[in-house]
Design a protein around this motif. Structure first.
Motif, short mmCIF file in Angstrom:
data_model
loop_
_atom_site.label_atom_id
_atom_site.label_comp_id
_atom_site.label_asym_id
_atom_site.label_seq_id
_atom_site.Cartn_x
_atom_site.Cartn_y
_atom_site.Cartn_z
N SER B 294 0.85 -1.19 0.00
CA SER B 294 0.00 0.00 0.00
C SER B 294 0.89 1.24 0.00
O SER B 294 1.83 1.33 0.77
CB SER B 294 -0.88 -0.03 1.24
OG SER B 294 -1.40 1.23 1.50
N GLU B 295 0.58 2.14 -0.86
CA GLU B 295 1.42 3.33 -1.00
C GLU B 295 0.56 4.57 -1.17
O GLU B 295 -0.29 4.63 -2.05
CB GLU B 295 2.31 3.14 -2.24
CG GLU B 295 3.24 4.29 -2.50
CD GLU B 295 4.26 3.99 -3.60
OE1 GLU B 295 4.07 2.98 -4.31
OE2 GLU B 295 5.22 4.76 -3.73
N THR B 296 0.76 5.54 -0.30
CA THR B 296 0.02 6.80 -0.39
C THR B 296 0.98 7.97 -0.23
O THR B 296 1.61 8.12 0.81
CB THR B 296 -1.05 6.89 0.73
OG1 THR B 296 -1.80 5.69 0.76
CG2 THR B 296 -1.99 8.06 0.49
N VAL B 393 -2.57 11.24 5.35
CA VAL B 393 -1.28 10.54 5.36
C VAL B 393 -0.58 10.70 6.72
O VAL B 393 -0.02 9.75 7.25
CB VAL B 393 -0.36 11.04 4.22
CG1 VAL B 393 0.90 10.19 4.16
CG2 VAL B 393 -1.09 10.98 2.89
N LEU B 394 -0.66 11.92 7.26
CA LEU B 394 -0.01 12.15 8.56
C LEU B 394 -0.57 11.23 9.65
O LEU B 394 0.13 10.83 10.56
CB LEU B 394 -0.19 13.60 8.99
CG LEU B 394 0.63 14.63 8.23
CD1 LEU B 394 0.36 16.02 8.78
CD2 LEU B 394 2.11 14.32 8.29
N ASP B 395 -1.85 10.90 9.51
CA ASP B 395 -2.46 10.03 10.51
C ASP B 395 -1.84 8.63 10.51
O ASP B 395 -2.07 7.84 11.42
CB ASP B 395 -3.98 9.95 10.30
CG ASP B 395 -4.66 11.24 10.71
OD1 ASP B 395 -4.01 12.05 11.42
OD2 ASP B 395 -5.82 11.47 10.32
N LYS B 396 -1.08 8.32 9.48
CA LYS B 396 -0.42 7.02 9.43
C LYS B 396 0.88 7.03 10.24
O LYS B 396 1.51 6.00 10.42
CB LYS B 396 -0.14 6.63 7.98
CG LYS B 396 -1.44 6.41 7.19
CD LYS B 396 -1.14 6.14 5.73
CE LYS B 396 -2.37 6.23 4.86
NZ LYS B 396 -3.29 5.10 5.00
N VAL B 397 1.31 8.21 10.66
CA VAL B 397 2.48 8.31 11.53
C VAL B 397 2.01 7.93 12.94
O VAL B 397 1.49 8.75 13.68
CB VAL B 397 3.10 9.73 11.52
CG1 VAL B 397 4.29 9.82 12.45
CG2 VAL B 397 3.50 10.10 10.11
N ASN B 398 2.15 6.66 13.26
CA ASN B 398 1.52 6.16 14.49
C ASN B 398 2.44 6.25 15.71
O ASN B 398 2.40 5.41 16.59
CB ASN B 398 1.04 4.72 14.26
CG ASN B 398 2.13 3.87 13.65
OD1 ASN B 398 3.15 4.38 13.20
ND2 ASN B 398 1.94 2.57 13.65
N ASN B 399 3.30 7.24 15.72
CA ASN B 399 4.16 7.48 16.87
C ASN B 399 3.87 8.91 17.32
O ASN B 399 4.13 9.86 16.59
CB ASN B 399 5.63 7.32 16.45
CG ASN B 399 6.60 7.65 17.58
OD1 ASN B 399 6.36 8.53 18.40
ND2 ASN B 399 7.71 6.93 17.62
N SER B 400 3.27 9.06 18.51
CA SER B 400 2.75 10.37 18.89
C SER B 400 3.86 11.40 19.06
O SER B 400 3.65 12.58 18.81
CB SER B 400 1.90 10.26 20.14
OG SER B 400 2.66 9.73 21.19
N ASP B 401 5.06 10.97 19.50
CA ASP B 401 6.15 11.93 19.65
C ASP B 401 6.61 12.46 18.29
O ASP B 401 6.92 13.64 18.14
CB ASP B 401 7.34 11.28 20.36
CG ASP B 401 7.01 10.98 21.82
OD1 ASP B 401 6.46 11.88 22.49
OD2 ASP B 401 7.26 9.85 22.26
N ILE B 402 6.67 11.56 17.32
CA ILE B 402 7.05 11.96 15.97
C ILE B 402 5.99 12.88 15.37
O ILE B 402 6.28 13.90 14.76
CB ILE B 402 7.23 10.73 15.05
CG1 ILE B 402 8.26 9.77 15.63
CG2 ILE B 402 7.62 11.14 13.64
CD1 ILE B 402 9.65 10.32 15.72
N ARG B 403 4.74 12.49 15.59
CA ARG B 403 3.64 13.28 15.07
C ARG B 403 3.68 14.70 15.62
O ARG B 403 3.48 15.68 14.91
CB ARG B 403 2.32 12.58 15.41
CG ARG B 403 1.08 13.28 14.92
CD ARG B 403 1.07 13.42 13.40
NE ARG B 403 0.17 14.47 12.98
CZ ARG B 403 -1.10 14.28 12.64
NH1 ARG B 403 -1.60 13.07 12.63
NH2 ARG B 403 -1.87 15.28 12.29
N LYS B 404 4.01 14.80 16.92
CA LYS B 404 4.10 16.13 17.55
C LYS B 404 5.21 16.95 16.90
O LYS B 404 5.05 18.14 16.66
CB LYS B 404 4.39 15.98 19.06
CG LYS B 404 3.13 16.00 19.91
CD LYS B 404 3.49 15.92 21.38
CE LYS B 404 2.50 15.03 22.11
NZ LYS B 404 3.08 14.35 23.25
N LYS B 405 6.32 16.29 16.64
CA LYS B 405 7.46 16.97 16.02
C LYS B 405 7.07 17.48 14.62
O LYS B 405 7.38 18.62 14.25
CB LYS B 405 8.64 15.99 15.91
CG LYS B 405 9.79 16.42 15.04
CD LYS B 405 10.75 17.35 15.75
CE LYS B 405 11.90 17.74 14.84
NZ LYS B 405 12.76 18.74 15.46
#
Lengths: 251, 418
Positions: B294-296, B393-405
């Motif tokens: 799967s690629e987005t 797409v950002l919602d696929k970043v399933n690491n909350s610390d990374i998402r915050k950054k």
């Protein structure tokens, strides 16, 4: 509240004139119905009042609460208290109803130099307003209008009206696409939001919405002008005789 | 036939240093560079990306001290491996107690194992320059059936003018192991510098690797990455690539799926402003049956920036029952921005389900008007819509610390709230 004088407006690059000298006076607490045949300029009036691109006012004035409405950006008109319920509400994938309304309310509050609404107050308002139009609270958290049925879209418009509490609401063909139940719900919602300080302009082709939201005045818009104004009974007369009757009368 | 007076590649590497007693990986790379040339836009793979701006310059390797505090990920408990200008800095790195993990120098990688695993991957002139002239990097191994206690953060900083950062990494996930790799790229006063990175990996049977790549370098450097991964049966690989950095970025990402029951996921967001050129080139090659991929990728281009997306999926003749999904969407915020999007499916098997789609357009004017009639300014309306567009797409970043950054970065650099 709203004074429209000799309003002339053109649309598109060709500059086709649609409004040809329209006059209207709306006072707080009043409901005005603007009726007319297709192509008379009803939706153009709504677009000009909301400030949509592509329309040019060539003559006349619109004063809202003492301010020159035509000088204001679309968003500032909303902040001053003008609300347009769309005939065809736009679907905006990915933008949630809640997020969008929170942004809108807080921008409006900032403009009016009020503190941002607290999360708790906001959610209470969402619950209250969605109940008003029997809108499933789940729809409130979904993307704006995306995948909503025709009736849900129209109820969502009134839900937003309830959330934003405008001074002047313009309902553009709000009854189109509504079944009898949805029509009643939407009308009840609008009626509950009415008070002595706000006003409503109902733009409609048919009389049936006016059975539920009783107007104080009915105006007939034809060929870019208001050709006849009268009490609520005028709507019934139009329904019975059709718009051709007016043309005949004019002649 | 083109006759060149001098070989540009040899000239490019002329000033670069490599140890005389280097590994065979190094030696083979240097050998392979002989007779190679830099790609021109006549080469299909480089049709939309001109590398002349990089290859006409000369770069220096420079081992320096730097302050990396602001590039650390706040609140993230991780093994931190720091590379400044491609040199491993032990004093800045912090590898914690973790029995599941070994972190060694890239030069300690078993060369026969490496040659065997990477046999199928295709090198290019930049990956070869990296390997021939690498100045550091790590070989990471996660032990069989182990899960690392902390994610591994590879922090890359390029600093100083005209520097080439050639860091090379290899990660091996032994059978049944699992880890998360975070790779960040930043630069500081590094005008005309060039980050030329290689990360390769081997994900063994039942292993699971997630990579979060944040390319946040300043807009006056160049960045070319070559990422090659090999998946064994029943393994899972996921990579999220967020690119806002550098004047010219080329993210090359190749995954070869060498076993059944694998899942491969690639997600990307790229945001371009000013004169940036952001190129994402991906390849997923399915060699065996019963796999999914799967690629987005989504891009938002403003000012005079250019986006390139080329996503290739190859399904080999014996790879049946493959489900491959690919999509690329772009929004152009200005009249001078452009996107070249090229999804490619090469399918040689007959029982597969593959779909791909590519869209490029502007923000919906009617939607902006609608939002404005509710009191939202035009600028804010656009932000809301851009956020909605890439939020998927950002919602696929399933690491909350990374998402915050990421959220913080977007807020600081674009004024966008997500």
């Amino acid at each position: 509240m709203l004074t429209i004088k000799n309003l002339h407006a053109t649309v598109g690059e060709e500059g086709l004139e649609i409004l040809k000298g329209l006059n209207l006076e709306v006072k707080p607490g009043e409901v005005h119905a603007i009726m007319g045949p297709n192509g008379a300029g009803k939706s153009t009036l709504a677009s000009v009042l909301a400030g949509k691109d592509g329309y040019e006012v060539t003559e006349g004035s619109v004063v809202f609460e003492g301010k020159d409405l035509l000088e204001l950006e679309t968003e500032d008109r909303a902040k001053e208290g003008v609300f347009l319920a769309f005939q065809y509400p736009v679907e905006i994938p990915g933008v949630s109803n809640i997020n969008f309304l929170k942004t809108a309310i807080n921008e409006i509050r900032e403009y009016r130099k009020q503190e941002p609404l607290k999360a708790k107050e906001f959610m209470a308002k969402v619950r209250e307003s969605s109940a008003l139009v029997e809108l499933d609270p789940k729809l409130a958290s979904r993307s704006v209008n995306e995948g909503f049925s025709g009736g849900e879209k129209k109820r969502n418009e009134i839900f937003q009206m309830a959330m934003l509490q405008p001074k002047l609401s313009i309902l553009d063909e709000t009854d189109s696409g509504l079944d009898i139940d949805a029509l009643r719900i939407v009308s009840d919602g609008v009626n509950k939001l009415r008070n002595e300080n706000n006003a409503v302009i109902i733009i409609t082709h048919y009389q049936r919405l006016l059975d539920h939201i009783i107007p104080d005045f009915v105006h007939v818009l034809a060929d870019g002008k208001i050709v006849k104004s009268g009490p609520k009974e005028l709507a019934l007369e139009l329904e019975e005789k059709g718009y051709d009757w007016l043309n005949a009368e004019k002649v | 036939m083109e006759i060149t007076a001098e070989n540009k590649v040899l000239k490019f590497v002329e000033g670069l240093i490599t140890p005389s007693n280097g590994t065979s990986i190094r030696k083979e790379a240097i050998q392979a560079l002989n007779g190679m040339d830099f790609p021109t836009t006549r080469v299909e793979e480089w049709k939309y990306t001109r590398v002349g701006r990089i290859t006409n310059k000369s770069f220096r390797q420079a081992e320096v001290k730097a302050n990396i505090d602001q590039y650390k990920l706040k609140n993230l408990d991780a093994h931190v491996v720091v590379l400044v200008n491609g040199y491993y800095d032990e004093s800045l790195s912090s590898i914690r107690e973790d029995k599941s993990l070994t972190v060694a120098s890239i030069d300690d990688l078993n060369q026969e194992y490496y040659a065997e695993i990477m046999e199928e991957t295709e090198e290019n002139v930049f990956s070869l320059i990296n390997k021939g002239y690498q100045t550091g990097g790590v070989y990471i191994k996660v032990g069989e059936n182990e899960k690392t206690t902390y994610p591994i953060h590879l922090l890359h900083l390029t600093t100083g003018e005209g520097v080439i950062s050639n860091a090379q990494h290899f990660i091996q996930l032994e059978k049944g192991s699992k880890t998360e790799l975070i790779t960040t790229y930043d630069s500081d006063e590094a005008e005309n510098s060039f980050t030329n990175i290689v990360i390769e990996g081997h994900i063994e049977e039942n292993a699971n690797l997630t990579i979060q790549k944040l390319q946040f370098e300043e807009k006056n450097v160049f960045h070319i990455s070559n990422e090659f991964f090999v998946q064994d049966p029943s393994s899972q690989f996921k990579i999220n690539t967020i690119t806002t950095g550098s004047l010219l970025t080329r993210n090359g990402l190749n995954v070869i799926v060498e076993g059944e029951n694998c899942h491969t996921e690639m997600n990307g967001v790229y945001l371009g402003t000013e004169n940036q050129h952001l190129d994402n080139h991906t390849l997923i090659e399915h060699l065996y049956s019963n796999c999914t991929s799967s690629e987005t990728y989504k891009g938002v281009m403003d000012d005079k920036s250019t986006g390139v997306f080329n996503g290739k999926v190859i399904v080999r003749p014996n790879a049946q029952k493959i489900e491959a999904y690919q999509s690329n969407g772009n929004i152009l915020l200005s009249k001078s921005s452009t996107v070249n999007s090229k999804p490619e499916l090469e399918i040689y098997a007959d029982d597969v389900r593959c779909s791909h789609g590519s869209t490029t357009g502007q923000l919906d004017e009617d939607a902006i008007y609608y939002l404005r009639t509710r009191g939202i300014s035009e600028q804010k309306a656009k932000k809301l819509m851009v956020a909605a567009f890439i939020g998927e797409v950002l919602d696929k970043v399933n690491n909350s610390d990374i998402r915050k950054k990421v959220d913080q970065h977007f807020l600081e650099h674009f004024g966008w709230v997500f």
